[in-house]
Design a protein around this motif. Structure first.
Motif, PDB file in Angstrom:
ATOM      1  N   VAL A  20      -4.784   0.570  -9.250  1.00  0.00           N
ATOM      2  CA  VAL A  20      -3.708   1.287  -8.562  1.00  0.00           C
ATOM      3  C   VAL A  20      -2.480   1.427  -9.457  1.00  0.00           C
ATOM      4  O   VAL A  20      -1.837   2.480  -9.491  1.00  0.00           O
ATOM      5  N   LYS A  21      -2.164   0.378 -10.192  1.00  0.00           N
ATOM      6  CA  LYS A  21      -0.986   0.413 -11.066  1.00  0.00           C
ATOM      7  C   LYS A  21      -1.101   1.533 -12.090  1.00  0.00           C
ATOM      8  O   LYS A  21      -0.148   2.288 -12.321  1.00  0.00           O
ATOM      9  N   GLU A  22      -2.267   1.662 -12.691  1.00  0.00           N
ATOM     10  CA  GLU A  22      -2.467   2.725 -13.680  1.00  0.00           C
ATOM     11  C   GLU A  22      -2.476   4.094 -13.008  1.00  0.00           C
ATOM     12  O   GLU A  22      -1.976   5.077 -13.569  1.00  0.00           O
ATOM     13  N   ALA A  23      -3.019   4.164 -11.794  1.00  0.00           N
ATOM     14  CA  ALA A  23      -3.040   5.435 -11.067  1.00  0.00           C
ATOM     15  C   ALA A  23      -1.619   5.908 -10.769  1.00  0.00           C
ATOM     16  O   ALA A  23      -1.303   7.091 -10.918  1.00  0.00           O
ATOM     17  N   PRO A  47      -6.605   7.996  -2.789  1.00  0.00           N
ATOM     18  CA  PRO A  47      -7.676   7.615  -1.861  1.00  0.00           C
ATOM     19  C   PRO A  47      -7.119   7.154  -0.517  1.00  0.00           C
ATOM     20  O   PRO A  47      -6.043   6.547  -0.451  1.00  0.00           O
ATOM     21  N   VAL A  48      -7.843   7.438   0.539  1.00  0.00           N
ATOM     22  CA  VAL A  48      -7.421   7.068   1.889  1.00  0.00           C
ATOM     23  C   VAL A  48      -7.206   5.558   1.977  1.00  0.00           C
ATOM     24  O   VAL A  48      -8.060   4.767   1.578  1.00  0.00           O
ATOM     25  N   GLY A  49      -6.035   5.168   2.481  1.00  0.00           N
ATOM     26  CA  GLY A  49      -5.753   3.755   2.694  1.00  0.00           C
ATOM     27  C   GLY A  49      -5.423   2.961   1.447  1.00  0.00           C
ATOM     28  O   GLY A  49      -5.466   1.725   1.472  1.00  0.00           O
ATOM     29  N   THR A  50      -5.056   3.639   0.354  1.00  0.00           N
ATOM     30  CA  THR A  50      -4.708   2.926  -0.882  1.00  0.00           C
ATOM     31  C   THR A  50      -3.592   1.915  -0.631  1.00  0.00           C
ATOM     32  O   THR A  50      -2.592   2.226   0.012  1.00  0.00           O
ATOM     33  N   ARG A  75       3.175   5.838   3.785  1.00  0.00           N
ATOM     34  CA  ARG A  75       4.600   5.488   3.714  1.00  0.00           C
ATOM     35  C   ARG A  75       4.938   4.862   2.356  1.00  0.00           C
ATOM     36  O   ARG A  75       5.992   5.140   1.774  1.00  0.00           O
ATOM     37  N   GLU A  76       4.050   4.031   1.846  1.00  0.00           N
ATOM     38  CA  GLU A  76       4.287   3.412   0.541  1.00  0.00           C
ATOM     39  C   GLU A  76       4.286   4.463  -0.566  1.00  0.00           C
ATOM     40  O   GLU A  76       5.098   4.393  -1.500  1.00  0.00           O
ATOM     41  N   LEU A  77       3.385   5.435  -0.472  1.00  0.00           N
ATOM     42  CA  LEU A  77       3.360   6.511  -1.464  1.00  0.00           C
ATOM     43  C   LEU A  77       4.657   7.315  -1.397  1.00  0.00           C
ATOM     44  O   LEU A  77       5.237   7.672  -2.433  1.00  0.00           O
ATOM     45  N   ALA A  78       5.117   7.583  -0.183  1.00  0.00           N
ATOM     46  CA  ALA A  78       6.388   8.294  -0.013  1.00  0.00           C
ATOM     47  C   ALA A  78       7.526   7.496  -0.638  1.00  0.00           C
ATOM     48  O   ALA A  78       8.405   8.053  -1.308  1.00  0.00           O
ATOM     49  N   ARG A  79       7.490   6.191  -0.435  1.00  0.00           N
ATOM     50  CA  ARG A  79       8.539   5.314  -0.983  1.00  0.00           C
ATOM     51  C   ARG A  79       8.565   5.381  -2.514  1.00  0.00           C
ATOM     52  O   ARG A  79       9.647   5.391  -3.127  1.00  0.00           O
ATOM     53  N   LEU A  80       7.406   5.433  -3.137  1.00  0.00           N
ATOM     54  CA  LEU A  80       7.331   5.536  -4.592  1.00  0.00           C
ATOM     55  C   LEU A  80       7.947   6.847  -5.083  1.00  0.00           C
ATOM     56  O   LEU A  80       8.645   6.878  -6.103  1.00  0.00           O
ATOM     57  N   LEU A 222      -6.926  11.900  -6.764  1.00  0.00           N
ATOM     58  CA  LEU A 222      -7.914  10.843  -6.957  1.00  0.00           C
ATOM     59  C   LEU A 222      -8.480  10.521  -5.585  1.00  0.00           C
ATOM     60  O   LEU A 222      -7.843   9.858  -4.771  1.00  0.00           O
ATOM     61  N   ALA A 223      -9.663  11.036  -5.321  1.00  0.00           N
ATOM     62  CA  ALA A 223     -10.250  10.873  -3.992  1.00  0.00           C
ATOM     63  C   ALA A 223     -11.754  11.065  -4.079  1.00  0.00           C
ATOM     64  O   ALA A 223     -12.293  11.459  -5.118  1.00  0.00           O
ATOM     65  N   ALA A 224     -12.410  10.793  -2.971  1.00  0.00           N
ATOM     66  CA  ALA A 224     -13.860  10.969  -2.925  1.00  0.00           C
ATOM     67  C   ALA A 224     -14.207  12.439  -3.090  1.00  0.00           C
ATOM     68  O   ALA A 224     -13.541  13.316  -2.540  1.00  0.00           O
ATOM     69  N   ALA A 225     -15.239  12.701  -3.864  1.00  0.00           N
ATOM     70  CA  ALA A 225     -15.750  14.063  -3.989  1.00  0.00           C
ATOM     71  C   ALA A 225     -16.477  14.414  -2.691  1.00  0.00           C
ATOM     72  O   ALA A 225     -16.753  13.530  -1.870  1.00  0.00           O
ATOM     73  N   PRO A 226     -16.782  15.687  -2.452  1.00  0.00           N
ATOM     74  CA  PRO A 226     -17.567  16.044  -1.261  1.00  0.00           C
ATOM     75  C   PRO A 226     -18.872  15.247  -1.247  1.00  0.00           C
ATOM     76  O   PRO A 226     -19.734  15.441  -2.108  1.00  0.00           O
TER      77      PRO A 226
END
Length: 297
Positions: A20-23, A47-50, A75-80, A222-226
């Motif tokens: 996650v840190k590198e992402a 990814p969902v729920g990171t 919310r954490e992503l928004a905070r970043l 960065l997420a699951a492909a179909p």
């Protein structure tokens, strides 16, 4: 050397973040690069729920992620991103959640944190409770009614906003996002966080489809492909690099095996996945056998 005969890592393909840190670091770099190129419509998807570990965590829950954990991740992503854009000033950053409850939770958690300074809003706003109005005079009652109508009416972005962060809007909320984009023009940066645009099949109009599938740039994905096309695979892109399809082996980090300059279609993902019939080691062995056979001719 014999040891290198089985090394099938494709160095030319962009690699996926190892954690996650590198992402987050790659996401910041991609966003900065997009800003340099004056891109004012960005789409960011993790990814969902990171778990970004921005908020203090309580006890770890067992089982699948809950709705609260999904909302916390958003919310954490928004905070970043709020912290990333602090140089423009907190009063010029708008963080727009779908619901009042989500906005109020963010206000509570970010209160007093200078690095989280921003204007926290909600797209779907309920009317305030009408309590204590019996004791008000006519003029005050009228003023209160007007204030309620204003707070629960059509959403409008406050003036002087330079960065608008929309947190996980759904198809209904994207109608409002489209209107906002048309109103503010390219002078305001509009960022979609975890909107999952790839899962939306109908945007409602040709103009909206063009806006969300062409104008909005997928700056970090960065997420699951179909999964029906490429089971157990990931889709990744960090602007301005290419899109890559990667597969997670039983041991080791995900390995990229497909590459496109544009987001791959369902058919392209399926075709690329189907071509991956052998494991990386098996493919290396096969290549060695073919080479040896040609030497013996």
């Amino acid at each position: 050397m014999i040891a290198n005969l089985f090394n099938t890592d494709k160095q030319s393909l962009p690699s996926l973040p190892k954690d996650v840190k590198e992402a987050v670091r790659k996401c910041r770099e991609a966003t900065q690069e997009a800003l340099k190129n004056r891109i004012s419509r960005m789409d960011i998807e993790f990814p969902v729920g990171t778990k970004f570990n921005v908020e203090k965590s309580g006890s770890k829950s067992k089982g699948p992620p809950t709705l609260q954990e999904f909302q916390r991740s958003d919310r954490e992503l928004a905070r970043l991103f709020v912290e990333m854009f602090q140089p423009v000033g907190g009063d010029r950053i708008a963080v727009i959640f779908k619901e009042d409850e989500q906005a109020e939770q963010a206000k509570k958690l970010w209160k007093g944190d200078a690095s989280a300074a921003s204007r926290i809003l909600a797209l779907n706003r309920g009317k305030k409770q009408r309590t204590g109005k019996k004791s008000l005079g006519f003029a005050n009652k009228l003023a209160a009614e007007l204030e309620e109508e204003k707070s629960s009416g059509p959403f409008a972005l406050p003036e002087n906003i330079e960065v608008a962060l929309f947190i996980s809007p759904g198809p209904k909320e994207l109608v409002v996002v489209e209107k906002i984009c048309n109103q503010v023009g390219d002078g305001t940066l509009v960022v979609l966080l975890n909107t999952r645009l790839g899962s939306i099949s109908n945007f409602g109009s040709a103009a909206a489809t063009k806006l969300f599938t062409q104008t909005f740039e997928s700056v970090f994905h960065l997420a699951a492909a179909p999964q029906d096309a490429a089971p157990n695979c990931l889709l990744h892109r960090a602007y301005p690099m290419d899109w890559v399809l990667a597969r997670k082996p039983a041991v080791g980090p995900p390995k990229s095996f497909g590459r496109w300059s544009q987001r791959p279609t369902l058919e392209e993902c399926a075709s690329t996945f189907q071509s991956l019939q052998l494991s990386e080691v098996e493919r290396g062995v096969e290549n060695v056998v073919e080479n040896v056979a040609s030497w013996l001719k």
